[in-house]
Design an enzyme around this catalytic site. Structure first.
Site, mmCIF file in Angstrom:
data_model
loop_
_atom_site.group_PDB
_atom_site.id
_atom_site.type_symbol
_atom_site.label_atom_id
_atom_site.label_comp_id
_atom_site.label_asym_id
_atom_site.label_seq_id
_atom_site.Cartn_x
_atom_site.Cartn_y
_atom_site.Cartn_z
ATOM 1 N N HIS A 306 0.871 -1.183 0.000
ATOM 2 C CA HIS A 306 0.000 0.000 0.000
ATOM 3 C C HIS A 306 0.903 1.226 0.000
ATOM 4 C CE1 HIS A 306 -2.847 3.012 1.322
ATOM 5 N NE2 HIS A 306 -3.836 2.146 1.311
ATOM 6 N N HIS A 349 -0.048 2.816 11.795
ATOM 7 C CA HIS A 349 1.106 3.716 11.782
ATOM 8 C C HIS A 349 1.007 4.799 12.844
ATOM 9 C CE1 HIS A 349 -0.365 7.364 9.273
ATOM 10 N NE2 HIS A 349 -1.427 6.665 9.560
ATOM 11 N N GLU A 355 -3.866 14.484 11.487
ATOM 12 C CA GLU A 355 -4.827 14.139 10.439
ATOM 13 C C GLU A 355 -6.266 14.348 10.897
ATOM 14 O OE1 GLU A 355 -3.953 10.048 9.724
ATOM 15 O OE2 GLU A 355 -1.830 10.418 9.341
ATOM 16 N N HIS A 379 -6.621 12.096 14.210
ATOM 17 C CA HIS A 379 -5.455 11.336 14.642
ATOM 18 C C HIS A 379 -4.290 12.306 14.656
ATOM 19 C CE1 HIS A 379 -7.963 7.975 12.759
ATOM 20 N NE2 HIS A 379 -8.090 7.884 14.069
ATOM 21 N N HIS A 385 -2.653 4.835 15.058
ATOM 22 C CA HIS A 385 -3.977 4.518 14.523
ATOM 23 C C HIS A 385 -3.836 3.548 13.362
ATOM 24 C CE1 HIS A 385 -2.446 8.151 12.575
ATOM 25 N NE2 HIS A 385 -3.098 7.782 11.488
#
Ligand code: FE2
Length: 450
Positions: A306, A349, A355, A379, A385
């Site tokens: 990803h 991560h 964020e 976050h 998270h």
């Protein structure tokens, strides 16, 4: 001027036209537009007498001396200079629109946070009165950072006008359609679109279809621009031609009106006897624009793993430090997932960036439960998270066939600075106090090698 549809219109034989009537395509172009023929002077900016007897005025979004690539200005040809739109100001209270620094506004401990969609506040809510700031970052006085807010609208700003001296506004509608009637033209937006109103541009907001609600990012720093594509090359992500700047439109109105200004976190109002939207023509590249998020061409993994979510950046507001954004606007749109032998949702991560996420419609793949359209998650810097228990269980065991994520549009306002909660956000009844429990069921895993 007629209202402009915000979608490409079918023409003849079902063929869609990319030309959007009422708008000019391109990002940061040197535009020219006039609502009456011959308004713009030829070969100069400030003639001794402008056409139609108008005043010529320069609106600068950067210092005069800024390098050419970031120098921002437009020339406006208008019935009155802006000094006639700014009479004696008086302070006015808009207590729900907060600005950084806004510290110690609550006693909620740090943590991963999520809210369900809040109910619309009661009362008459114009776009300006309906702003409810959720987070602030940086310092509005030093032009660093941003704020993230929700907005709620149930009435138009008939004779009320506004400009924000503190930053540009990125508006992401979640429900209802709005028209931003700015000095430089009219922009219609609804869910799935965003618009950006530059710092200092006067406007009012009309409700087209409502009530309306959505998300608002106030960017105190350098204005949003397109991210560099690096090895991706010359295409994909947000393409410049899909950004639409309005053609000139004006109001010739001499009735009592009010202008409200946001300046260093405070609000001031003055009475004026006319509409300030009296620009009959303009040229330059400091202008509002809108963007249809469905025209974003996502780039992702075509074999395994990803990529970092930054691959979905639509717009970035640089901080002055290479690769470090004051604000990034990132979306998670419909897309195919095809990666082999990979955990396909965003991984677990911790991040130095902070964020703020919203959901326009559908379901976000890393949080299939509890994150509803109109809701928010936060976050913050260095708070861990990632996918919740159900998302992990599914993604780590499912057969990895090509799969399309459909009917989904999430986004993120991401900043290098910590985002501090406002009291409104901390006390909001839709705060999900058990949000962090979505990871509680993730059991210890330490077994034999598969
Ligand atoms: Fe993240």
């Amino acid at each position: 001027m007629q209202l402009i549809s915000s979608h490409a219109q079918p023409i003849g034989n079902g063929v869609k036209s990319a030309i959007l009537p009422g708008y000019m395509p391109g990002f940061g172009n040197d535009f020219e537009t006039e609502a009456l023929p011959g308004v713009l002077p030829c070969g100069q900016n400030s003639p001794q007498r402008a056409a139609y007897g108008l005043y010529a005025e320069q609106l600068s979004g950067s210092p005069f001396t800024a390098p050419r690539t970031v120098n921002e200005r437009s020339w406006l040809y208008r019935m009155r200079p802006s000094v006639r739109h700014a009479a004696r100001f008086a302070p006015v209270s808009l207590p729900w629109w907060r600005s950084a620094p806004c510290l110690d506004d609550h006693d909620l401990p740090i943590g991963q946070l999520r809210w369900g969609p809040p109910p619309a506040p009661e009362g008459d809510l114009t776009f300006v009165a309906g702003v409810r700031t959720m987070t602030t970052a940086g310092d509005v006085n030093t032009q660093t950072g941003m704020s993230a807010a929700l907005y709620f609208v149930n009435q138009s700003m008939a004779d009320d006008y506004f400009y924000d001296a503190d930053g540009e506004l990125l508006v992401a509608p979640q429900a209802g359609k709005l028209v931003f009637f700015t000095e430089l033209g009219r922009i219609e937006v609804g869910p799935g679109h965003v618009c950006v109103i530059p710092r200092g541009v006067k406007f009012k907001v009309e409700l087209v279809e409502g009530p309306a609600r959505g998300y608002l990012c106030e960017n105190y720093g350098a204005k949003f621009t397109l991210p560099n594509r690096g090895p991706i090359g010359a295409n994909c992500l947000a393409n410049p031609r899909d950004f639409k700047t309005p053609i000139a439109a004006f109001e010739d109105k001499e009735t009592p009106c009010r202008l409200t200004v946001k300046w260093c976190g405070k609000f001031y109002q003055c009475e004026i006897g006319h509409s300030p939207l009296d620009v009959v023509g303009w040229h330059g590249h400091y202008a509002p624009y809108k963007y249809d998020l469905s025209t974003f061409s996502p780039v992702g993994s075509v074999l395994f793993d990803h990529p970092d979510p930054s691959i979905f950046t639509v717009l970035t507001a640089p901080s002055g430090e290479d690769g470090v954004a004051n604000v990034d606007f990132v979306i998670f749109p419909e897309r195919w997932q095809v990666a082999e032998h990979s955990f396909r949702p965003p991984w677990y991560h911790m991040n130095v960036m902070s964020e703020f996420m919203g959901l326009i419609y559908g379901q976000y793949d890393a949080k299939p439960d509890g994150f509803a359209p109109g809701g928010v998650s936060l976050h913050n810097c260095m708070l861990p998270h990632g996918p919740d228990l159900n998302a992990f269980a599914k993604a780590s065991t499912e057969e990895l066939k090509p799969h399309k994520l459909v009917d989904t549009l999430a986004f993120m306002f991401e900043t290098r600075l910590p985002q501090h909660l406002t009291r409104y956000a901390a006390q909001l009844e839709t705060l999900q106090r058990d949000y962090a429990d979505c990871w509680r069921g993730l059991e210890r895993k330490y077994g034999s090698r598969p």
